[in-house]
Design an enzyme around this catalytic site. Structure first.
Site, PDB file in Angstrom:
ATOM      1  N   ASN A 139      -4.827  15.829  60.505  1.00  0.00           N
ATOM      2  CA  ASN A 139      -5.600  14.606  60.739  1.00  0.00           C
ATOM      3  C   ASN A 139      -5.632  13.714  59.497  1.00  0.00           C
ATOM      4  O   ASN A 139      -5.712  12.489  59.622  1.00  0.00           O
ATOM      5  CB  ASN A 139      -7.011  14.964  61.215  1.00  0.00           C
ATOM      6  CG  ASN A 139      -7.010  15.376  62.681  1.00  0.00           C
ATOM      7  OD1 ASN A 139      -5.953  15.676  63.236  1.00  0.00           O
ATOM      8  ND2 ASN A 139      -8.169  15.373  63.307  1.00  0.00           N
ATOM      9  N   GLU A 144       6.269  13.994  69.651  1.00  0.00           N
ATOM     10  CA  GLU A 144       5.362  15.137  69.649  1.00  0.00           C
ATOM     11  C   GLU A 144       3.924  14.668  69.823  1.00  0.00           C
ATOM     12  O   GLU A 144       3.112  15.357  70.423  1.00  0.00           O
ATOM     13  CB  GLU A 144       5.516  15.903  68.326  1.00  0.00           C
ATOM     14  CG  GLU A 144       4.705  17.191  68.262  1.00  0.00           C
ATOM     15  CD  GLU A 144       4.844  17.912  66.913  1.00  0.00           C
ATOM     16  OE1 GLU A 144       5.679  17.477  66.096  1.00  0.00           O
ATOM     17  OE2 GLU A 144       4.128  18.879  66.716  1.00  0.00           O
ATOM     18  N   GLN A 179      11.063  25.315  67.172  1.00  0.00           N
ATOM     19  CA  GLN A 179      11.147  24.229  66.195  1.00  0.00           C
ATOM     20  C   GLN A 179      11.162  24.772  64.770  1.00  0.00           C
ATOM     21  O   GLN A 179      10.210  25.440  64.362  1.00  0.00           O
ATOM     22  CB  GLN A 179       9.928  23.311  66.391  1.00  0.00           C
ATOM     23  CG  GLN A 179       9.871  22.118  65.460  1.00  0.00           C
ATOM     24  CD  GLN A 179       8.611  21.289  65.686  1.00  0.00           C
ATOM     25  OE1 GLN A 179       7.608  21.794  66.190  1.00  0.00           O
ATOM     26  NE2 GLN A 179       8.649  20.021  65.327  1.00  0.00           N
ATOM     27  N   GLY A 180      12.230  24.476  64.020  1.00  0.00           N
ATOM     28  CA  GLY A 180      12.317  24.912  62.620  1.00  0.00           C
ATOM     29  C   GLY A 180      12.029  23.758  61.676  1.00  0.00           C
ATOM     30  O   GLY A 180      12.951  23.172  61.097  1.00  0.00           O
ATOM     31  N   TYR A 181      10.789  23.415  61.542  1.00  0.00           N
ATOM     32  CA  TYR A 181      10.391  22.290  60.679  1.00  0.00           C
ATOM     33  C   TYR A 181       9.676  22.790  59.420  1.00  0.00           C
ATOM     34  O   TYR A 181      10.218  22.759  58.332  1.00  0.00           O
ATOM     35  CB  TYR A 181       9.464  21.347  61.466  1.00  0.00           C
ATOM     36  CG  TYR A 181      10.164  20.159  62.111  1.00  0.00           C
ATOM     37  CD1 TYR A 181      11.410  20.287  62.697  1.00  0.00           C
ATOM     38  CD2 TYR A 181       9.562  18.902  62.143  1.00  0.00           C
ATOM     39  CE1 TYR A 181      12.043  19.202  63.303  1.00  0.00           C
ATOM     40  CE2 TYR A 181      10.175  17.810  62.741  1.00  0.00           C
ATOM     41  CZ  TYR A 181      11.416  17.963  63.318  1.00  0.00           C
ATOM     42  OH  TYR A 181      12.019  16.886  63.906  1.00  0.00           O
TER      43      TYR A 181
END
Lengths: 399, 370
Positions: free
Chosen positions: A385, A244, A126-128
């Site tokens: 969170n 996710e 994942q390239g976030y």
């Protein structure tokens, strides 16, 4: 109102249990149960075991080779997987990219990409996140500039989990500037072995190497690898983040961790010669955590059955993430404390396959502190969170 | 699994909800409290007429249900309205004991009709929350009994027509039905922090006839245990309703109260606290649901669920009370605003049937025994 699983659900559970008992590699299960990391080959083999049964891609429709599990079936599968010691299914292909392609990808992308996820030919990462874009993901700076039939990509991604095993990466890139930051983002499918892609491991505080930095230096990507429309990537990115967070409460994992901890507390003697389970201070903390988890399990089931009845998985998953991570972090804290001085030695290598040295102290102690340190991540990743609180505040409370 | 209420339960819920909205707004409640009567005959009559006393009693006893879910559904709605009527004392506890023991159909019928009120006089001054420590004594006296002893903080004792009193008779626990006008029975009646009323009950050679003995030995103990469990479930569900009321008031206030030119709910420092508050209320709902559903299946899982919910209600009740008041600011500490009264009820619920620490200890013991 009743809290019994249906006959069908119980039958499904029995089927999963039997299949895993027959097909999960015992050495892989041993490592998972002891908190060691399975190897790439072991994970790929595990995925193949599940794919053979049609159980790898839980949320995909059957026509694309998915399991089309209901929310409850997913939950039951996870309970059985955790109890059996099956590795966590690597989510990037099946749980993140898959749902995005199914919702927004071209038919050609679905036909070419999805089967290779199931077969294990492709390992996606994942390239976030970027070094300057964590919680403020939309501020990302990696650029993709159109050049004929290609995009030329430049920039840097980070926290790329298991990128060292991946041959593919899906990336959020900036294709337009000006306007709101969310508006110029696109979703690109890229090859990790393309010229100009390089990777560097990030060692985490527990000593592990599960995350990486990925660098893009004039990487040429065919325009056909764009998912959906140019500059609409933020919509797809948010859709992916929602998926996710499904299962992010980690109730099955927490139940297993509590079970193990209770066993340790029944076998460990404190300074006064009493079992830890009878130590008033320890017993209170353990009971508190168990009560929170009892509540959490029901909260999770309430939301799952609601989703089953047609409610979309939505903002509730943020609540689940908040409470679930608090409980699981508490459990790692109690576990390391339960082992007392033997939480101190740092010897993860004794759990590797074929290791010829014995653990120092109890075997269960080896990964107790590393897991505690590693689990600092769970209240940070998947939207910290604090970000979850922002989401609930806006979407659920209307503040 | 099915987390939906049945049609019957939805109906009960709507009935109480409408009743509270139409007949029991905050000003009405405040007036009842300030008049010092403990309850209103009119309101109590309406509660009985709506079939709500019958709702928490089994059919054999002339009731309409009496399951854990019945208790939870009714009490959650009463909690939302912070209703001070002697429902817990009369319907949940007193009538609950009579129904468990059996017989006394005429008396139960009057209770269900709202004509007779009861109180459960069990806990004693020296015993704190220990339900097993009973010093009150019942001496066999001809065909009847003579009772002596003290009972502490007996909810709605002063309004009761009959008290159900526990006492040791010949080294066995016994339960006795004592008329409020019995010679030698005196009640020091007082208001409670949360707007209710209670009394210290003194039994000074109270002479009772043969028929006053409800049960002895194992039967009496089982009836006492069940009454206390009904009480735990009832106040836990009541607390859930009260927490939801506090949450709704607070959320509304965050959206309407303006400071620095914006609604205060725009401030992240307050938003995050509000989210945590809401999350705890959901956790309470889950444990109330678990305890209610398990209530009718005797066993350690049921007992653990009851102590778990009482622990959670104690802790979340404190958090919701304190945070709601803090998020409101000054208005939260005034007498004329409902929130403070909700907070007081939530706080006093932790002082009923064993507090957080008591039930944590009990939970640990039950875990060990399992």
């Amino acid at each position: 109102m009743h809290l019994e699983y249906s006959d069908e659900e119980n039958a499904f559970r029995a089927e999963v249990r039997q299949y895993l008992a027959d097909n999960l590699d015992p050495e892989t299960a041993r490592k998972v149960k002891e908190g060691a990391n399975p190897s790439k080959d072991e994970i790929v083999a595990w995925h193949k075991v599940l794919a053979a049964k049609g159980w790898l891609a839980h949320s995909w429709p059957k026509e694309y080779g998915g399991a089309a599990f209901t929310p409850i079936e997913k939950h039951i599968f996870e309970e059985e997987r955790v109890a059996a010691g099956g590795p966590e299914i690597v989510p990037f292909g099946v749980n993140m990219l898959g749902p995005v392609l199914l919702a927004f990808g071209s038919e050609e992308q679905k036909q070419t990409v999805l089967p290779r996820i199931l077969s294990g030919e492709d390992w996606w990462c994942q390239g976030y996140s970027e070094p300057g874009s964590g919680s403020d993901l939309a501020s990302l700076k990696t650029t993709a500039v159109r050049d004929g039939d290609h995009y030329v990509v430049n920039g840097q991604k980070t926290w790329t989990t298991l990128g060292q095993y991946a041959n593919k990466i899906f990336s959020l890139v900036r294709t337009a500037k000006g306007g709101k930051p969310q508006e110029g983002i696109s979703f690109l499918l890229m090859d990790m072995d393309a010229p100009g892609v390089s990777i560097r491991p990030i060692r985490t505080l527990d000593g592990g190497a599960e995350v990486n930095e990925v660098f893009f230096d004039d990487v040429r990507v065919p325009v056909d690898n764009l998912v959906g429309e140019e500059n609409k990537g933020w919509t797809y990115a948010k859709y992916l983040l929602m998926h996710e967070r499904v299962g992010i409460a980690g109730v099955p994992q927490a139940k297993e961790e509590l079970k193990k901890l209770t066993k340790v507390a029944k076998e460990t003697v404190n300074e006064d010669g009493d079992l830890l389970i009878d130590d008033p201070f320890f017993a209170v903390k353990l009971a508190q955590t168990e009560i929170e988890l009892m509540a959490m399990e029901l909260t999770n089931l309430r939301i799952l059955y609601d989703a089953q009845a047609g409610g979309a998985p939505g903002v509730e998953s943020s609540l689940l993430k908040l409470k679930g991570t608090q409980i699981r972090q508490e459990l790692t804290d109690l576990t390391r404390r339960a082992y007392g001085p033997y939480a101190v030695p740092y010897t993860p290598e004794v759990l590797e396959t074929g290791a010829n040295e014995d653990p120092i102290g109890p075997r269960g102690a080896v990964m107790s502190a590393p897991k505690y340190f590693n689990y600092r991540k769970i209240s940070i990743y998947g939207g910290s969170n604090e970000i979850q609180r922002n989401i609930v505040s806006k979407m659920m409370l209307g503040l | 699994m099915d987390f939906n209420l049945s049609e019957d339960h939805k109906l009960i819920k709507d009935t109480i909800n409408r009743f509270v909205r139409d007949e029991y707004d905050f000003e009405t409640r405040l007036k009842i409290v300030e008049e010092g009567l403990g309850s209103s005959d009119k309101i109590w009559g309406q509660i009985a007429e709506l079939g709500l006393v019958a709702a928490v009693l089994p059919e054999e006893a002339g009731g309409l249900g009496g399951t854990g879910l019945d208790i939870a559904v009714v009490m959650e709605e009463f909690g939302r309205g912070i209703v001070v009527e002697p429902y817990l004392a009369t319907a949940v506890l007193g009538a609950g004991v009579l129904a468990t023991i059996g017989g006394h159909d005429d008396l139960l019928e009057s209770v269900i009709a709202g004509e007779v009120k009861l109180a459960f006089a069990h806990y004693e001054p020296e015993a704190r929350y220990n339900p097993k420590r009973i010093d009150s004594n019942a001496l066999k006296d001809g065909d009847g009994y003579t009772l002596t002893g003290e009972k502490s903080v007996v909810a709605h004792a002063g309004e009761a027509d009959y008290l159900i009193v526990s006492a040791v008779a010949d080294s066995e626990i016994g339960l006795f039905l004592v008329p409020a006008d019995a010679d030698g029975l005196s009640i020091r009646d007082y208001p409670t922090q949360d707007g209710g009323r209670a009394g210290e009950v003194s039994l000074d050679d109270v002479t009772l006839g043969e028929g006053a003995l409800l049960a002895t030995g194992a039967d009496a103990q089982a009836a006492i245990d069940l009454a206390i469990d009904r009480g735990i479930l009832a106040v836990a569900a009541e607390a859930l309703g009260a927490m939801e009321a506090a949450r709704d008031l607070t959320l509304d206030y965050l959206k309407t109260r303006t400071q620095f030119g914006v609604p205060i709910g725009k401030f992240q420092a307050l938003q995050h606290r509000m989210v945590d508050l809401c999350l705890e209320v959901e956790q309470v709902r889950s444990l109330v649901t678990l305890a209610a559903v398990k209530f009718d299946e005797p066993g350690p899982e049921r007992d653990k669920a009851l102590s778990a919910v009482k622990v959670k209600v104690g802790q979340a009740g404190r958090l919701v009370s304190e945070e709601s008041i803090q998020l409101h600011g000054g208005i939260g500490v005034t007498w004329e605003y409902a929130l403070g009264h909700i907070a007081k009820r939530l706080t006093m619920i932790d002082h009923s049937f064993g507090d957080t620490d008591y039930h944590l200890k009990r939970f640990i013991k039950l875990k060990k025994a399992a």
